[in-house]
Design a protein around this motif. Structure first.
Motif, PDB file in Angstrom:
ATOM      1  N   ARG A 161       0.838  -1.209   0.000  1.00 21.80           N
ATOM      2  CA  ARG A 161       0.000   0.000   0.000  1.00 21.80           C
ATOM      3  C   ARG A 161       0.875   1.263   0.000  1.00 21.80           C
ATOM      4  NH1 ARG A 161      -4.658  -0.167  -1.930  1.00 21.80           N
ATOM      5  NH2 ARG A 161      -5.269   1.664  -0.722  1.00 21.80           N
ATOM      6  N   ILE A 162       2.008   1.175   0.699  1.00 22.92           N
ATOM      7  CA  ILE A 162       3.021   2.227   0.667  1.00 22.92           C
ATOM      8  C   ILE A 162       4.358   1.560   0.395  1.00 22.92           C
ATOM      9  CG2 ILE A 162       4.211   4.054   1.945  1.00 22.92           C
ATOM     10  CD1 ILE A 162       1.789   4.312   3.731  1.00 22.92           C
ATOM     11  N   ALA A 185       7.759   6.104   5.654  1.00 22.65           N
ATOM     12  CA  ALA A 185       6.418   5.604   5.323  1.00 22.65           C
ATOM     13  C   ALA A 185       5.388   6.163   6.302  1.00 22.65           C
ATOM     14  CB  ALA A 185       6.400   4.076   5.354  1.00 22.65           C
ATOM     15  N   ALA A 186       5.774   6.268   7.562  1.00 19.38           N
ATOM     16  CA  ALA A 186       4.845   6.732   8.598  1.00 19.38           C
ATOM     17  C   ALA A 186       4.600   8.228   8.550  1.00 19.38           C
ATOM     18  CB  ALA A 186       5.370   6.334   9.980  1.00 19.38           C
ATOM     19  N   LEU A 187       5.662   9.029   8.407  1.00 19.88           N
ATOM     20  CA  LEU A 187       5.528  10.480   8.568  1.00 19.88           C
ATOM     21  C   LEU A 187       5.513  11.260   7.254  1.00 19.88           C
ATOM     22  CD1 LEU A 187       7.597  11.306  11.775  1.00 19.88           C
ATOM     23  CD2 LEU A 187       5.203  10.688  11.521  1.00 19.88           C
ATOM     24  N   ASN A 188       5.864  10.627   6.166  1.00 22.07           N
ATOM     25  CA  ASN A 188       5.757  11.250   4.840  1.00 22.07           C
ATOM     26  C   ASN A 188       6.422  12.622   4.737  1.00 22.07           C
ATOM     27  OD1 ASN A 188       5.041  11.547   2.169  1.00 22.07           O
ATOM     28  ND2 ASN A 188       2.945  12.207   2.586  1.00 22.07           N
ATOM     29  N   PRO A 189       7.713  12.721   5.059  1.00 20.20           N
ATOM     30  CA  PRO A 189       8.414  14.000   4.904  1.00 20.20           C
ATOM     31  C   PRO A 189       8.608  14.331   3.426  1.00 20.20           C
ATOM     32  CG  PRO A 189       9.979  12.273   5.422  1.00 20.20           C
ATOM     33  CD  PRO A 189       8.610  11.659   5.544  1.00 20.20           C
ATOM     34  N   ALA A 190       8.858  15.599   3.155  1.00 21.41           N
ATOM     35  CA  ALA A 190       9.049  16.030   1.768  1.00 21.41           C
ATOM     36  C   ALA A 190      10.524  16.138   1.394  1.00 21.41           C
ATOM     37  CB  ALA A 190       8.368  17.379   1.549  1.00 21.41           C
ATOM     38  N   TYR A 191      11.377  16.344   2.388  1.00 20.98           N
ATOM     39  CA  TYR A 191      12.799  16.583   2.125  1.00 20.98           C
ATOM     40  C   TYR A 191      13.665  15.760   3.071  1.00 20.98           C
ATOM     41  CZ  TYR A 191      10.707  20.780   0.045  1.00 20.98           C
ATOM     42  OH  TYR A 191       9.917  21.648  -0.674  1.00 20.98           O
ATOM     43  N   ILE A 192      14.949  15.637   2.717  1.00 22.59           N
ATOM     44  CA  ILE A 192      15.906  14.994   3.615  1.00 22.59           C
ATOM     45  C   ILE A 192      16.306  15.967   4.713  1.00 22.59           C
ATOM     46  CG2 ILE A 192      18.232  14.042   3.838  1.00 22.59           C
ATOM     47  CD1 ILE A 192      17.941  12.868   1.049  1.00 22.59           C
ATOM     48  N   LEU A 241      15.380  14.319   8.515  1.00 21.33           N
ATOM     49  CA  LEU A 241      16.473  14.335   9.489  1.00 21.33           C
ATOM     50  C   LEU A 241      16.143  15.158  10.721  1.00 21.33           C
ATOM     51  CD1 LEU A 241      19.673  14.597   7.243  1.00 21.33           C
ATOM     52  CD2 LEU A 241      18.619  12.551   8.230  1.00 21.33           C
ATOM     53  N   GLU A 242      15.181  16.081  10.605  1.00 21.04           N
ATOM     54  CA  GLU A 242      14.787  16.937  11.724  1.00 21.04           C
ATOM     55  C   GLU A 242      13.743  16.265  12.619  1.00 21.04           C
ATOM     56  OE1 GLU A 242      16.006  20.058  12.210  1.00 21.04           O
ATOM     57  OE2 GLU A 242      17.231  20.103  10.398  1.00 21.04           O
ATOM     58  N   GLN A 243      13.182  15.154  12.167  1.00 22.07           N
ATOM     59  CA  GLN A 243      12.056  14.537  12.871  1.00 22.07           C
ATOM     60  C   GLN A 243      12.510  13.603  13.985  1.00 22.07           C
ATOM     61  OE1 GLN A 243      10.075  12.715   9.509  1.00 22.07           O
ATOM     62  NE2 GLN A 243       8.873  14.561   9.096  1.00 22.07           N
ATOM     63  N   SER A 244      11.622  13.406  14.972  1.00 25.10           N
ATOM     64  CA  SER A 244      11.860  12.419  16.021  1.00 25.10           C
ATOM     65  C   SER A 244      11.642  11.038  15.419  1.00 25.10           C
ATOM     66  CB  SER A 244      10.911  12.645  17.197  1.00 25.10           C
ATOM     67  OG  SER A 244      11.169  13.902  17.797  1.00 25.10           O
ATOM     68  N   PHE A 245      12.587  10.150  15.640  1.00 28.90           N
ATOM     69  CA  PHE A 245      12.568   8.811  15.046  1.00 28.90           C
ATOM     70  C   PHE A 245      11.399   8.010  15.619  1.00 28.90           C
ATOM     71  CE2 PHE A 245      15.177   4.696  14.478  1.00 28.90           C
ATOM     72  CZ  PHE A 245      14.634   4.489  13.222  1.00 28.90           C
ATOM     73  N   VAL A 246      10.583   7.411  14.753  1.00 28.93           N
ATOM     74  CA  VAL A 246       9.385   6.707  15.232  1.00 28.93           C
ATOM     75  C   VAL A 246       9.721   5.514  16.128  1.00 28.93           C
ATOM     76  CG1 VAL A 246       7.874   7.380  13.334  1.00 28.93           C
ATOM     77  CG2 VAL A 246       9.271   5.329  13.104  1.00 28.93           C
ATOM     78  N   ASN A 282      -5.765   6.243   7.111  1.00 28.62           N
ATOM     79  CA  ASN A 282      -4.735   6.975   7.840  1.00 28.62           C
ATOM     80  C   ASN A 282      -3.458   6.146   7.817  1.00 28.62           C
ATOM     81  OD1 ASN A 282      -3.075   8.338   9.657  1.00 28.62           O
ATOM     82  ND2 ASN A 282      -4.849   9.079  10.809  1.00 28.62           N
ATOM     83  N   PHE A 283      -2.698   6.287   6.743  1.00 29.91           N
ATOM     84  CA  PHE A 283      -1.490   5.501   6.564  1.00 29.91           C
ATOM     85  C   PHE A 283      -0.490   5.752   7.687  1.00 29.91           C
ATOM     86  CE2 PHE A 283      -2.501   5.622   1.823  1.00 29.91           C
ATOM     87  CZ  PHE A 283      -2.942   4.306   1.815  1.00 29.91           C
ATOM     88  N   ALA A 284      -0.367   7.015   8.129  1.00 30.61           N
ATOM     89  CA  ALA A 284       0.629   7.344   9.148  1.00 30.61           C
ATOM     90  C   ALA A 284       0.377   6.561  10.430  1.00 30.61           C
ATOM     91  CB  ALA A 284       0.609   8.840   9.428  1.00 30.61           C
ATOM     92  N   GLU A 285      -0.888   6.543  10.884  1.00 37.47           N
ATOM     93  CA  GLU A 285      -1.196   5.835  12.125  1.00 37.47           C
ATOM     94  C   GLU A 285      -0.966   4.337  11.971  1.00 37.47           C
ATOM     95  OE1 GLU A 285      -5.079   6.728  13.526  1.00 37.47           O
ATOM     96  OE2 GLU A 285      -4.656   8.847  13.890  1.00 37.47           O
ATOM     97  N   GLU A 286      -1.317   3.783  10.801  1.00 41.93           N
ATOM     98  CA  GLU A 286      -1.136   2.358  10.567  1.00 41.93           C
ATOM     99  C   GLU A 286       0.334   1.977  10.636  1.00 41.93           C
ATOM    100  OE1 GLU A 286      -2.798   1.432   6.820  1.00 41.93           O
ATOM    101  OE2 GLU A 286      -4.857   1.766   7.424  1.00 41.93           O
ATOM    102  N   VAL A 287       1.161   2.746   9.944  1.00 43.24           N
ATOM    103  CA  VAL A 287       2.582   2.434   9.889  1.00 43.24           C
ATOM    104  C   VAL A 287       3.235   2.615  11.254  1.00 43.24           C
ATOM    105  CG1 VAL A 287       4.792   2.975   8.830  1.00 43.24           C
ATOM    106  CG2 VAL A 287       2.720   3.065   7.464  1.00 43.24           C
ATOM    107  N   MET A 288       2.905   3.711  11.937  1.00 41.24           N
ATOM    108  CA  MET A 288       3.541   3.988  13.218  1.00 41.24           C
ATOM    109  C   MET A 288       3.178   2.925  14.259  1.00 41.24           C
ATOM    110  SD  MET A 288       3.382   8.149  13.553  1.00 41.24           S
ATOM    111  CE  MET A 288       4.393   8.185  15.033  1.00 41.24           C
ATOM    112  N   SER A 289       1.950   2.444  14.234  1.00 42.69           N
ATOM    113  CA  SER A 289       1.558   1.408  15.192  1.00 42.69           C
ATOM    114  C   SER A 289       2.307   0.119  14.891  1.00 42.69           C
ATOM    115  CB  SER A 289       0.037   1.161  15.133  1.00 42.69           C
ATOM    116  OG  SER A 289      -0.344   0.676  13.858  1.00 42.69           O
ATOM    117  N   GLN A 290       2.527  -0.142  13.604  1.00 33.93           N
ATOM    118  CA  GLN A 290       3.252  -1.359  13.225  1.00 33.93           C
ATOM    119  C   GLN A 290       4.728  -1.242  13.587  1.00 33.93           C
ATOM    120  OE1 GLN A 290       4.428  -2.611   9.001  1.00 33.93           O
ATOM    121  NE2 GLN A 290       2.562  -3.776   9.327  1.00 33.93           N
TER     122      GLN A 290
END
Length: 294
Positions: A161-162, A185-192, A241-246, A282-290
């Motif tokens: 799916r993703i 896959a979970a947070l869908n950032p636009a840039y590195i 790179l700025e995000q908190s690691f899931v 809600n792909f983000a919630e699905e991926v993050m829970s997994q």
């Protein structure tokens, strides 16, 4: 020439077409197998044309890695059911292998490239449409290369799916590269990193944030400082790179990547059907829970 059951069976195995269509093709071609295949291909192309205006927003993403090359593609169909069809899955794998072997520059070039026996990718898709009965299309793909000192991070969520493909330069830690792909896959950032965000985009965001602060009645002498703080939050939203690691929210992705000794140099994220129609999943919630459960 008399058409036998064995001839019909052989033609069905080669083409996947229905029994009566195979029998008719053999009758029309006087028992010539190759001519009958051409007859069915022509019929398949006709069937495909009738389905051209249908919306194909389901399907799958798929990743294939061969040595220092990898491909991520999206193949669409009309229903999610078809993505589980064995013939559809075989088509996806065949196209992925062909893309890696030929490295076409675009979807248009890929569709016209010959796979085998004079059949192009477009022919293969049209034949699959005739067999499966749904509109099928190769929507997009990306081919990545690396050296022996680098790592690919392939990740498919929910069977495709993703799909995310990352390249970690200077590290051969495949699992870490894959962990970063799961995060993307979970947070869908636009840039590195924030370095990739254009000056125009940053300035536009700064203007918006400034107006927001002024509209909130904040004193002008502290607005500039507030805006810079909110701009940092904006970078966290759009830069991986700025995000908190899931998998470890107390750690930034940048710190995790640095711990591998490598550098994230590219990523591509495809979600099936994105941009074709609105989806409520809600792909983000699905991926993050997994991810957190791993």
């Amino acid at each position: 020439m008399a058409v036998t059951a064995q001839m019909v069976k052989e033609l069905r195995e080669k083409t996947g077409a229905g029994m009566m269509d195979c029998k008719k093709a053999l009758v029309e071609s006087d028992g010539n197998l190759e001519a009958a295949i051409d007859f069915l291909r022509e019929k398949g192309l006709s069937s495909a044309a009738k389905k051209a205006d249908r919306i194909a927003a389901e399907g799958t993403t798929f990743i294939q890695v061969e040595g220092n090359k990898a491909v991520l593609l999206e193949m669409n169909a009309e229903t999610d059911f078809v993505s589980k069809n064995e013939s559809f899955q075989q088509l996806v794998q065949t196209v992925a292998s062909h893309l890696l072997a030929t490295e076409p520059a675009s979807v248009e070039e890929a569709l016209t490239s010959v796979v085998e026996d004079g059949l192009t990718v477009e022919n293969l898709i049209s034949n699959a449409i005739a067999k499966i009965g749904e509109k099928i299309s190769l929507r997009r793909f990306v081919i990545e290369t690396k050296t022996d000192a680098d790592a690919f991070g392939p990740y498919l969520h929910m069977g495709g799916r993703i799909g995310v493909l990352t390249v970690l330069e200077g590290s051969t830690d495949v699992q870490s590269a894959k962990d970063v792909a799961m995060h993307i896959a979970a947070l869908n950032p636009a840039y590195i990193s924030r370095d990739e965000v254009s000056a125009d985009e940053v300035e536009n965001e700064r203007k918006i944030l400034t107006e927001q602060a002024l509209n909130e009645g904040k004193p002008e002498n502290i607005v500039a400082k507030m805006v810079e703080g909110r701009l940092s939050k904006y970078f966290e939203d759009v830069c991986v790179l700025e995000q908190s690691f899931v998998k470890n929210p107390d750690q930034k992705v940048k710190v995790f990547v640095e711990s591998t000794g490598g550098k994230l140099v590219s990523f591509t994220r495809y979600a099936v059907g994105e941009g074709i129609e609105k989806r409520e999943d809600n792909f983000a919630e699905e991926v993050m829970s997994q991810v957190k459960g791993n």
